[in-house]
Design a protein around this motif. Sequence first.
Motif, PDB file in Angstrom:
ATOM      1  N   VAL A   1       0.835  -1.201   0.000  1.00 56.75           N
ATOM      2  CA  VAL A   1       0.000   0.000   0.000  1.00 56.75           C
ATOM      3  C   VAL A   1       0.870   1.251   0.000  1.00 56.75           C
ATOM      4  N   SER A   2       0.496   2.205  -0.832  1.00 59.45           N
ATOM      5  CA  SER A   2       1.061   3.557  -0.760  1.00 59.45           C
ATOM      6  C   SER A   2       0.032   4.453  -0.099  1.00 59.45           C
ATOM      7  N   LEU A   3       0.329   4.895   1.126  1.00 59.97           N
ATOM      8  CA  LEU A   3      -0.568   5.792   1.854  1.00 59.97           C
ATOM      9  C   LEU A   3      -0.078   7.212   1.656  1.00 59.97           C
ATOM     10  N   ILE A   4      -0.946   8.079   1.156  1.00 59.72           N
ATOM     11  CA  ILE A   4      -0.569   9.443   0.812  1.00 59.72           C
ATOM     12  C   ILE A   4      -1.476  10.418   1.551  1.00 59.72           C
ATOM     13  N   TYR A   5      -0.883  11.224   2.434  1.00 53.66           N
ATOM     14  CA  TYR A   5      -1.615  12.296   3.098  1.00 53.66           C
ATOM     15  C   TYR A   5      -1.553  13.546   2.235  1.00 53.66           C
ATOM     16  N   VAL A   6      -2.704  14.187   2.045  1.00 53.40           N
ATOM     17  CA  VAL A   6      -2.773  15.374   1.191  1.00 53.40           C
ATOM     18  C   VAL A   6      -3.256  16.550   2.026  1.00 53.40           C
ATOM     19  N   GLY A   7      -2.388  17.540   2.171  1.00 54.40           N
ATOM     20  CA  GLY A   7      -2.715  18.714   2.955  1.00 54.40           C
ATOM     21  C   GLY A   7      -3.247  19.844   2.105  1.00 54.40           C
ATOM     22  N   PRO A   8      -3.433  21.020   2.696  1.00 58.79           N
ATOM     23  CA  PRO A   8      -3.969  22.166   1.958  1.00 58.79           C
ATOM     24  C   PRO A   8      -3.044  22.580   0.820  1.00 58.79           C
ATOM     25  N   ASP A   9      -3.650  22.917  -0.300  1.00 64.60           N
ATOM     26  CA  ASP A   9      -2.937  23.440  -1.469  1.00 64.60           C
ATOM     27  C   ASP A   9      -1.985  22.425  -2.109  1.00 64.60           C
ATOM     28  N   GLN A  10      -2.118  21.151  -1.737  1.00 63.79           N
ATOM     29  CA  GLN A  10      -1.375  20.104  -2.426  1.00 63.79           C
ATOM     30  C   GLN A  10      -2.262  19.490  -3.507  1.00 63.79           C
ATOM     31  N   GLU A  11      -1.652  19.107  -4.604  1.00 62.10           N
ATOM     32  CA  GLU A  11      -2.405  18.452  -5.663  1.00 62.10           C
ATOM     33  C   GLU A  11      -2.896  17.092  -5.186  1.00 62.10           C
ATOM     34  N   ILE A  12      -4.159  16.783  -5.493  1.00 61.40           N
ATOM     35  CA  ILE A  12      -4.730  15.503  -5.082  1.00 61.40           C
ATOM     36  C   ILE A  12      -4.404  14.473  -6.154  1.00 61.40           C
ATOM     37  N   PRO A  13      -3.631  13.441  -5.821  1.00 63.32           N
ATOM     38  CA  PRO A  13      -3.227  12.474  -6.844  1.00 63.32           C
ATOM     39  C   PRO A  13      -4.329  11.457  -7.126  1.00 63.32           C
ATOM     40  N   PRO A  14      -4.249  10.752  -8.252  1.00 63.14           N
ATOM     41  CA  PRO A  14      -5.175   9.644  -8.499  1.00 63.14           C
ATOM     42  C   PRO A  14      -5.051   8.601  -7.390  1.00 63.14           C
ATOM     43  N   ALA A  15      -6.151   7.919  -7.103  1.00 58.50           N
ATOM     44  CA  ALA A  15      -6.155   6.956  -6.006  1.00 58.50           C
ATOM     45  C   ALA A  15      -7.065   5.788  -6.333  1.00 58.50           C
ATOM     46  N   ASP A  16      -6.818   4.672  -5.666  1.00 60.30           N
ATOM     47  CA  ASP A  16      -7.741   3.547  -5.687  1.00 60.30           C
ATOM     48  C   ASP A  16      -8.788   3.702  -4.590  1.00 60.30           C
ATOM     49  N   LEU A  17      -8.334   4.192  -3.442  1.00 59.59           N
ATOM     50  CA  LEU A  17      -9.208   4.367  -2.284  1.00 59.59           C
ATOM     51  C   LEU A  17      -8.956   5.726  -1.661  1.00 59.59           C
ATOM     52  N   VAL A  18     -10.017   6.449  -1.385  1.00 57.35           N
ATOM     53  CA  VAL A  18      -9.934   7.692  -0.610  1.00 57.35           C
ATOM     54  C   VAL A  18     -10.590   7.421   0.737  1.00 57.35           C
ATOM     55  N   VAL A  19      -9.884   7.756   1.818  1.00 67.88           N
ATOM     56  CA  VAL A  19     -10.438   7.610   3.157  1.00 67.88           C
ATOM     57  C   VAL A  19     -10.597   8.983   3.783  1.00 67.88           C
ATOM     58  N   LEU A  20     -11.835   9.312   4.157  1.00 67.99           N
ATOM     59  CA  LEU A  20     -12.089  10.537   4.907  1.00 67.99           C
ATOM     60  C   LEU A  20     -11.945  10.207   6.390  1.00 67.99           C
ATOM     61  N   PRO A  21     -10.998  10.822   7.086  1.00 64.88           N
ATOM     62  CA  PRO A  21     -10.694  10.428   8.463  1.00 64.88           C
ATOM     63  C   PRO A  21     -11.634  11.057   9.473  1.00 64.88           C
ATOM     64  N   GLY A  22     -11.364  10.763  10.738  1.00 68.10           N
ATOM     65  CA  GLY A  22     -12.098  11.404  11.805  1.00 68.10           C
ATOM     66  C   GLY A  22     -11.789  12.882  11.894  1.00 68.10           C
ATOM     67  N   SER A  23     -12.673  13.618  12.568  1.00 70.67           N
ATOM     68  CA  SER A  23     -12.525  15.066  12.685  1.00 70.67           C
ATOM     69  C   SER A  23     -13.074  15.512  14.029  1.00 70.67           C
ATOM     70  N   LYS A  24     -12.420  16.492  14.642  1.00 64.10           N
ATOM     71  CA  LYS A  24     -12.930  17.076  15.885  1.00 64.10           C
ATOM     72  C   LYS A  24     -13.836  18.261  15.619  1.00 64.10           C
ATOM     73  N   SER A  25     -13.939  18.677  14.356  1.00 61.69           N
ATOM     74  CA  SER A  25     -14.825  19.785  14.001  1.00 61.69           C
ATOM     75  C   SER A  25     -15.383  19.485  12.615  1.00 61.69           C
ATOM     76  N   VAL A  26     -16.386  18.617  12.572  1.00 66.81           N
ATOM     77  CA  VAL A  26     -16.797  17.980  11.317  1.00 66.81           C
ATOM     78  C   VAL A  26     -17.313  18.994  10.302  1.00 66.81           C
ATOM     79  N   ARG A  27     -18.170  19.901  10.705  1.00 65.76           N
ATOM     80  CA  ARG A  27     -18.741  20.845   9.739  1.00 65.76           C
ATOM     81  C   ARG A  27     -17.671  21.788   9.198  1.00 65.76           C
ATOM     82  N   ASN A  28     -16.770  22.249  10.069  1.00 65.18           N
ATOM     83  CA  ASN A  28     -15.700  23.122   9.593  1.00 65.18           C
ATOM     84  C   ASN A  28     -14.744  22.372   8.666  1.00 65.18           C
ATOM     85  N   ASP A  29     -14.440  21.126   9.001  1.00 71.24           N
ATOM     86  CA  ASP A  29     -13.549  20.351   8.135  1.00 71.24           C
ATOM     87  C   ASP A  29     -14.229  19.976   6.823  1.00 71.24           C
ATOM     88  N   LEU A  30     -15.549  19.838   6.842  1.00 70.68           N
ATOM     89  CA  LEU A  30     -16.282  19.616   5.589  1.00 70.68           C
ATOM     90  C   LEU A  30     -16.197  20.856   4.704  1.00 70.68           C
TER      91      LEU A  30
END
Length: 485
Positions: free
Chosen positions: A273-302
Amino acid sequence: MATLMIQGTHSDAGKSAIVTGLCRALYRRGLRVAPFKPQNMALNSAVTIDGGEIGRSQAVQAQAAGLEPHTDMNPVLLKPNTDLGAQVIINGRAVGNMDAKRYHAYKQEARAAVLAAHDRLARAYDAVIVEGAGSPAEINLRENDIANMGFAEAVDCPVILVGDIDRGGVFASLTGTLALLSDTEQARIRGFIINRFRGDIALLEPGLEWLRDYAQREVYGVLPYLQGLHLEAEDSLSRAPADYSGDLRVVVPVFPRISNHTDFDPLRLHPQVSLIYVGPDQEIPPADLVVLPGSKSVRNDLDWLRQHGWESYLQRHLRYGGRVLGICGGYQMLGRAIHDPHGIESAPGSSEGLGLLDIETRLAGDKQLRRVSGRLQLADAEVHGYEIHSGVTHGPGLQHPAAQLETGPDGAINADHSVIGTYLHGIFDARPAQRALLTWAGLQAPAAIDYEALREGGIDRLADAMEEHLDMDAIAALLKSTKRR
């Protein structure tokens, strides 16, 4: 009992790792030892045996000591949900959201909880190994301190100061921290540990001799940089360059309030597995699986997710046959709406979800905290993990759950099985679930790593290094010399 505190010259100096290694080394020597962190600020947490919530690092330290994690091991946990405020958790239970000023006024109650929890551990165990927070030399935080020297003074315990040589300036950091302490606080520092050293130790010896002479204190040893050591992180996220060599590419957006990213450690360590974290202003690469993680502020992170182009990316990703998994807050984002009428995580209101699952979530005051096990609907695979969430989810999508747990159905799967949502943290830990999810994501003949064995192996490797490179007899003697009579 005996109490020893490990403080650091700065955050990420290695306090958590040192406490973990000490707990395992002393446990091997036959001591009944317990970890303790008076106050922790972290978004990686764990569910305890008594049904509460503590920092992830204390759960790892409990494992090192051969114990189940307990809320007494971390009586104050702060989980930031904005840049100015945090959810305050006392004895494993949330008591509300507070900004810095309000929490400062609350400190006396927090202090009482800290001292009471430490006293319970001290009565039950031979030794308590305490982890400080940040640095004791943070001048602006010293008033009513309960995280570092304020605690050490209150319980009258000695301190070992840790410095990270890999960042440079370790001698200045150690002596500068010492100089900024009061006379009574300086007297508590019995010696130093230097962490993450690379190279020939003979080249460092003149500096160690100078440090002993200048500070008139012990140097208990120099730990080498342990390449590839795996310990679950207290909070910081690995920023190692992305590795695209795996057969399956998994992409995870790094929300501003991402929580429990230790969920992805089994994927990060998986050879296929290649696990790739993508932060702000980084290009989102092609993927087989995208995982939306947990959040402590769900609406703001949405909102953050939409602002950075993820909504259109996910639609395109699914059109081309990709898979999407949402965990906890990420699961809530996949629904049609998120309602927070009482302002549990942010300003009261509602947000439109991504609409990929036919569910809605309403945030409620009582947080769900429990360890669970059961079976995934995918391949009827065994799964276990834990739940930490405030939301109550409802809607037609729940008729097709992601898992059947001993507590009931969990999560949802869409009609074509391209989107899964779950409240289950640790979903990749068990080998059957790990294999089933990687197969679903498109990996042919996936191996299944034994994540539990990897965790144990990391702790043992750290303890072995401490026995080899630190004067553990002197540290054990320091514990004996500070027992209450």
